[in-house]
Design a protein around this motif. Structure first.
Motif, short mmCIF file in Angstrom:
data_model
loop_
_atom_site.label_atom_id
_atom_site.label_comp_id
_atom_site.label_asym_id
_atom_site.label_seq_id
_atom_site.Cartn_x
_atom_site.Cartn_y
_atom_site.Cartn_z
N ARG A 132 -24.57 70.62 2.45
CA ARG A 132 -25.18 70.98 1.32
C ARG A 132 -24.73 70.70 -0.49
O ARG A 132 -25.19 71.08 -1.39
CB ARG A 132 -26.15 71.53 1.37
CG ARG A 132 -27.47 71.87 0.97
CD ARG A 132 -28.51 72.61 1.54
NE ARG A 132 -29.50 72.82 0.57
CZ ARG A 132 -30.94 73.66 0.57
NH1 ARG A 132 -30.31 74.50 1.06
NH2 ARG A 132 -31.57 73.62 -0.07
N GLU A 133 -23.65 72.29 -0.27
CA GLU A 133 -22.68 72.63 -0.50
C GLU A 133 -21.95 71.28 -1.43
O GLU A 133 -21.74 71.86 -3.03
CB GLU A 133 -22.04 73.60 -0.15
CG GLU A 133 -20.98 75.03 -0.85
CD GLU A 133 -21.92 75.59 -1.89
OE1 GLU A 133 -22.58 76.84 -1.47
OE2 GLU A 133 -21.87 76.15 -3.31
N GLU B 39 -24.43 73.38 5.97
CA GLU B 39 -24.75 74.03 5.00
C GLU B 39 -23.57 73.35 3.26
O GLU B 39 -23.32 73.75 3.20
CB GLU B 39 -24.55 75.73 5.75
CG GLU B 39 -23.87 76.57 4.08
CD GLU B 39 -23.49 77.76 4.89
OE1 GLU B 39 -23.82 78.31 5.90
OE2 GLU B 39 -23.26 78.58 3.95
N GLU C 250 -25.58 78.86 10.11
CA GLU C 250 -25.72 78.27 9.14
C GLU C 250 -26.90 77.91 8.25
O GLU C 250 -28.21 77.79 8.80
CB GLU C 250 -24.50 77.31 9.08
CG GLU C 250 -25.91 76.41 9.85
CD GLU C 250 -23.88 75.13 9.38
OE1 GLU C 250 -23.67 74.72 8.90
OE2 GLU C 250 -23.49 74.18 10.37
N ASN C 251 -26.40 78.42 7.11
CA ASN C 251 -28.02 77.69 5.92
C ASN C 251 -28.00 76.42 5.48
O ASN C 251 -28.00 75.83 4.79
CB ASN C 251 -27.59 78.65 4.88
CG ASN C 251 -27.89 80.00 4.51
OD1 ASN C 251 -28.22 81.04 5.57
ND2 ASN C 251 -27.06 81.05 4.22
N ALA C 252 -28.21 75.64 6.91
CA ALA C 252 -29.26 74.83 7.03
C ALA C 252 -30.09 73.85 6.60
O ALA C 252 -31.07 74.91 6.62
CB ALA C 252 -28.44 73.49 8.03
N ASN D 212 -26.34 71.85 -3.05
CA ASN D 212 -28.01 72.61 -2.89
C ASN D 212 -28.66 71.66 -3.33
O ASN D 212 -29.80 72.32 -3.13
CB ASN D 212 -27.02 73.98 -3.35
CG ASN D 212 -26.80 74.50 -2.47
OD1 ASN D 212 -25.95 74.08 -1.07
ND2 ASN D 212 -25.94 76.11 -3.06
N ARG E 94 -33.29 78.93 3.30
CA ARG E 94 -33.44 77.66 3.60
C ARG E 94 -34.10 76.16 3.77
O ARG E 94 -35.49 76.12 5.19
CB ARG E 94 -33.44 77.86 5.69
CG ARG E 94 -32.02 78.00 5.83
CD ARG E 94 -32.15 78.53 7.34
NE ARG E 94 -30.99 79.03 7.77
CZ ARG E 94 -30.87 79.80 8.97
NH1 ARG E 94 -31.49 79.27 9.94
NH2 ARG E 94 -30.02 80.37 9.43
#
Lengths: 272, 55
Positions: free
Chosen positions: B39-40, B36, B17-19, A216, A201
């Protein structure tokens, strides 16, 4: 009697209608005065770039892209979603996409502000936060090494190899604690760093060419990430701007390094 | 518990989640959150103070 009555009614109706017509005409006249003749849309003021910077960008080939336009960049460019996010300037006759150097210049300033903010935040805290730079590309190794050397010990360059687990596995020797920002040269090549930044993160700053995807990535700088001179120029400008924003130098002329110091010294092998 | 909102899609961000969150690159005053999925997918975010459009 009946005729007289009719005449009287007619006169009454005419008077009523006259009043109505007069009111309507007055309203129309008033509306005509309210509506402006023609409203021309205001033209956007385009600031002209400094000629010296423009020549520097064009001579280093920072604007040269590839023949492939991928993902979000294509979507934004073809559908005209937003001007500020459109990094593509045009397509040449033989299919090569050219990047917009205005956007490159804008984003370099913004990225420098961002890096300077992370460095200043790191100084105030007890455990200083670190910035990790990674480059798998050969021409990117020397620029990132020089960049970390100029900005100090909190900027760590992974120029030889980005060991898997550097950001995610605390049991390893190569593990780096308190990372606040990851900088990569190419999202396609540095996919290990990108993947670990996602899991840990951590925000990501990346150089983006026309064939790269924005997945990303949190801040993109549109630039040629294959050229030796282009990569040298990007990191030279970033380092100079960050040092100026931190306050270590007061003007650009005080920066003790040249563009050539940031360029890779590898000579390409000419095939017969 | 206060759940943060994604700056791209407005969805509430769940803790697992990978926020990611970071200060706005342009003004630095506003904290931007990206979920997430956004971002993805590379979805664009906007700063509410300076109207900076990223990534």
């Amino acid at each position: 009697m009946s005729e007289k009555k009719d005449d009287g009614l007619k006169e009454d109706f005419e008077e009523d209608f006259k009043e109505d017509f007069e009111e309507i005409e007055e309203e129309e006249v008033e509306e005509e005065f309210i509506i402006p003749v023609e409203e021309k849309p205001e033209e956007e003021e385009v600031e002209e770039m400094d000629e010296e910077i423009k020549q520097m960008f064009l001579s280093s080939g920072i604007h040269i892209g590839t023949k492939i336009l991928s993902g979000k960049l294509r979507n934004i460019h073809l559908n005209h979603f937003s001007a500020s996010n459109d990094f593509i300037y045009r397509q040449t006759n033989y299919g090569l996409y050219v990047l917009n150097i205005r956007r490159t210049e804008e984003r370099l300033h913004i990225a420098a502000k961002w890096i300077a903010k992370f460095i200043e935040e790191g100084k105030t805290h007890d455990e200083s936060s670190k910035i990790v730079i990674s480059s798998v590309r050969r021409y990117g190794k020397e620029p990132i090494r020089k960049f970390s050397e100029v900005l100090g010990k909190n900027v760590i360059a992974r120029d030889i190899r980005f060991v898997p687990g550097s950001l995610t596995n605390p049991n390893m020797e190569a593990y780096i604690r308190n990372v606040s920002l990851v900088i990569i040269v190419d999202p396609h090549a540095d996919k290990q760093a990108l993947k670990e930044a996602k899991i840990a993160r951590i925000p990501v700053l990346s150089l983006i060419d026309t064939d790269d995807d924005l997945a990303n990535v949190d801040l993109a700088i549109p630039a040629n990430n294959r050229g030796k001179k282009a990569l040298g120029l990007v990191f030279f400008l970033l380092a100079r701007e960050v040092l100026r924003l931190i306050g270590q130098i007061s003007s650009d002329e005080e920066f003790p390094y040249n563009r050539e110091d940031f360029e890779s010294k590898i000579v390409p092998i000419m095939r017969e | 518990m206060i759940m943060e909102q994604c700056s791209c899609c407005g969805r509430k961000i769940t803790p697992y989640e990978n926020a990611v969150h970071f200060p706005c690159p342009n003004c630095g005053d506003v904290t931007i959150w990206r979920c997430e999925k956004c971002r993805e997918a590379g979805n664009s975010y906007t700063c509410i103070k300076c109207d900076f459009l990223g990534p």
